[in-house]
Design a protein around this motif. Structure first.
Motif, short mmCIF file in Angstrom:
data_model
loop_
_atom_site.label_atom_id
_atom_site.label_comp_id
_atom_site.label_asym_id
_atom_site.label_seq_id
_atom_site.Cartn_x
_atom_site.Cartn_y
_atom_site.Cartn_z
N ASP A 1 -1.19 17.20 -31.32
CA ASP A 1 -0.14 17.63 -30.39
C ASP A 1 0.38 19.02 -30.72
O ASP A 1 0.93 19.70 -29.86
N ARG B 1 8.73 16.87 -19.31
CA ARG B 1 8.06 17.86 -20.16
C ARG B 1 6.89 17.13 -20.83
O ARG B 1 7.07 16.07 -21.43
N GLY C 1 8.88 12.79 -28.68
CA GLY C 1 7.72 12.53 -27.84
C GLY C 1 7.13 11.15 -28.02
O GLY C 1 7.26 10.52 -29.05
N SER D 1 7.31 14.04 -23.43
CA SER D 1 8.51 14.20 -24.24
C SER D 1 9.55 13.19 -23.80
O SER D 1 9.83 13.06 -22.62
#
Length: 185
Positions: free
Chosen positions: A89, A79, A46, A41
């Motif tokens: 994803d 993250r 992302g 991220s």
């Protein structure tokens, strides 16, 4: 346990950038010779970063085990999403890690939200509480995403004429209508 300790010692013996994040996993039910992806991220949706594999396993799953190394370029906690083989994803496992950490992932099956994560990052504990509170919904969502992805791959790989596609679409609409009508009982 013993396997993870052995793999951890192997990794520690290698020269890795200080910001590398190592993911060691054992997932039952994932086919051998497939590999994971990692999405980091960046605060704006992302950025997909593919793992750098260890030379001894090439990042490939063998008997459910895998080891991934992700070179992380920031100095604070990150993250990440661990994306199962052949999935998107949307069906990834969220985890947090500090630069230089080793993260352990264990589980069964290909629904990632059911796997457990052992990470030193304090944010992981907070995320675990959120995940537990929404587990039923997340599991249903990940299964639906997986089924949709499998259907799209089937459709892409199948040579059906337009009439067959229309018939299949009508059958799906009929099944959906039946399911919708059941909630009124």
């Amino acid at each position: 346990s013993i396997l993870f300790a052995f793999i951890s010692l192997e990794i520690l013996a290698q020269e890795l950038p200080k910001t590398s994040i190592v993911i060691i996993g054992q997932i039952e039910g994932i086919k051998d010779d497939e590999s994971f992806s990692i999405m980091e991220s960046d605060g704006e949706g992302g950025s997909l970063h593919f793992h750098k594999a260890l030379p001894d396993d090439n990042g490939i799953i063998k008997k459910g085990r895998f080891t991934l190394i992700n070179v992380y370029h920031r100095k604070d906690v990150g993250r990440f999403l661990l994306i199962p083989p052949g999935q998107t994803d949307d069906s990834g496992l969220v985890f947090y890690a500090n630069p230089g950490d080793t993260v352990y992932v264990n589980g069964k099956g290909d629904i990632a939200c059911l796997w457990s994560v052992n990470s030193k990052a304090s944010e992981q504990k907070d995320w675990r509480m959120i995940q537990q509170a929404t587990l039923v919904e997340e599991q249903a969502y990940q299964k639906a995403i997986k089924d949709h992805h499998n259907y799209r791959m089937y459709r892409r790989d199948t040579e059906m004429d337009e009439t067959e596609w229309e018939r299949t679409g009508e059958l799906l609409k009929q099944k959906a209508a039946q399911m919708d009508s059941l909630k009124h009982l």
